[in-house]
Design a protein around this motif. Sequence first.
Motif, PDB file in Angstrom:
ATOM      1  N   GLU A  26      46.612  -1.813  38.891  1.00 47.02           N
ATOM      2  CA  GLU A  26      46.152  -0.517  38.398  1.00 47.02           C
ATOM      3  C   GLU A  26      47.335   0.408  38.127  1.00 47.02           C
ATOM      4  N   ARG A  35      42.434   6.304  39.565  1.00 46.39           N
ATOM      5  CA  ARG A  35      41.512   5.337  40.161  1.00 46.39           C
ATOM      6  C   ARG A  35      40.194   6.025  40.487  1.00 46.39           C
ATOM      7  N   SER A  36      39.138   5.229  40.581  1.00 45.34           N
ATOM      8  CA  SER A  36      37.841   5.723  41.020  1.00 45.34           C
ATOM      9  C   SER A  36      37.475   4.960  42.279  1.00 45.34           C
ATOM     10  N   GLU A  82      35.645   1.527  42.648  1.00 45.95           N
ATOM     11  CA  GLU A  82      35.468   0.958  41.309  1.00 45.95           C
ATOM     12  C   GLU A  82      36.827   0.538  40.772  1.00 45.95           C
ATOM     13  N   GLY A 138      39.865  -0.703  38.549  1.00 49.19           N
ATOM     14  CA  GLY A 138      40.211  -0.442  37.155  1.00 49.19           C
ATOM     15  C   GLY A 138      40.917   0.889  37.022  1.00 49.19           C
ATOM     16  N   TRP A 165      40.771   4.696  35.130  1.00 45.19           N
ATOM     17  CA  TRP A 165      39.806   5.639  34.595  1.00 45.19           C
ATOM     18  C   TRP A 165      40.493   6.926  34.161  1.00 45.19           C
ATOM     19  N   ARG A 174      35.576   8.186  32.147  1.00 44.12           N
ATOM     20  CA  ARG A 174      35.527   7.050  31.237  1.00 44.12           C
ATOM     21  C   ARG A 174      36.594   6.037  31.627  1.00 44.12           C
ATOM     22  N   LYS A 175      36.278   4.776  31.392  1.00 42.11           N
ATOM     23  CA  LYS A 175      37.177   3.687  31.804  1.00 42.11           C
ATOM     24  C   LYS A 175      38.008   3.225  30.618  1.00 42.11           C
ATOM     25  N   ALA A 207      39.633  -2.381  32.426  1.00 40.70           N
ATOM     26  CA  ALA A 207      38.818  -3.110  33.400  1.00 40.70           C
ATOM     27  C   ALA A 207      39.665  -4.159  34.101  1.00 40.70           C
ATOM     28  N   CYS A 209      30.746  -3.121  33.511  1.00 37.07           N
ATOM     29  CA  CYS A 209      31.013  -3.282  34.940  1.00 37.07           C
ATOM     30  C   CYS A 209      29.786  -2.967  35.795  1.00 37.07           C
ATOM     31  N   LYS A 218      28.801   6.109  32.983  1.00 38.47           N
ATOM     32  CA  LYS A 218      30.231   6.327  32.758  1.00 38.47           C
ATOM     33  C   LYS A 218      30.631   5.625  31.466  1.00 38.47           C
ATOM     34  N   VAL A 251      33.260   4.356  28.213  1.00 43.12           N
ATOM     35  CA  VAL A 251      34.450   3.535  28.031  1.00 43.12           C
ATOM     36  C   VAL A 251      35.282   4.182  26.930  1.00 43.12           C
TER      37      VAL A 251
END
Length: 235
Positions: A123, A139-140, A143, A145, A147, A156-157, A160, A191, A196, A198
């Motif tokens: 990440e 980071r979230s 979760e 990935g 963001w 929003r991501k 992934a 995901c 949320k 992308v």
Amino acid sequence: MNKTVLLQDLHQKDYKETWDFQTDLLQEIVDTKISNRRNNLTEATKNHFLFVEHPHVYTLGKSGDLSNLLLNEAQLAEKGATFYKINRGGDITYHGPGQIVGYPILDLENFFTDIHKFLRLLEETIILTIAEYGIKGTRSEGETGVWLDIGTPFARKICAMGIRSSRWVTMHGFALNANVNLGYFDNIIPCGIRGKAVTSMEAELGKKVDIEEVKQKILKHFKALFEVDELLIEG
């Protein structure tokens, strides 16, 4: 410990062919480790890093929910996309042209035996890379990935991640949305996370990015964070 990493850019390659190739590389490393332990040997294990761009494909992780794919077989064919249920962690995601996919196939015993740390450094590699373009990634919690704008209604991501490991050898990795067609994400619940969005580097910057340049920045940060001795181009 061998901290040299063999780098291959597979360019555009079918998902299943690449998955099989990753599996072969992982198995070769695992076989070396088993042989070393059985025969009291010290043969160095290899580490690999693959870049690839896949044709349109949706992949579902081993703990994923098939209902997060919103297309049937006929609709997949209409969109020129394929679908695979695979052996990484995570739920469903999309891969396609304009996306930078990276697969580090590392023997973590050459680096550190900590899967959590491995994911956090992956990440961080992406966070530092997109920061060079003025994009603030974060980071979230809970979760995996990278963001943008977590904690706001606009979360929003942009990248992934999902991995598998066997005997401390990793496979699969990350998918950074560079110049990808975001419309393909409308056909899934990305995901498995509702509510949320992308995004991509292109969408955030309002222009396409130089994918080869982004790859070089990824490698620079990957090498520093993982304390890689040398990246050797292979193939």
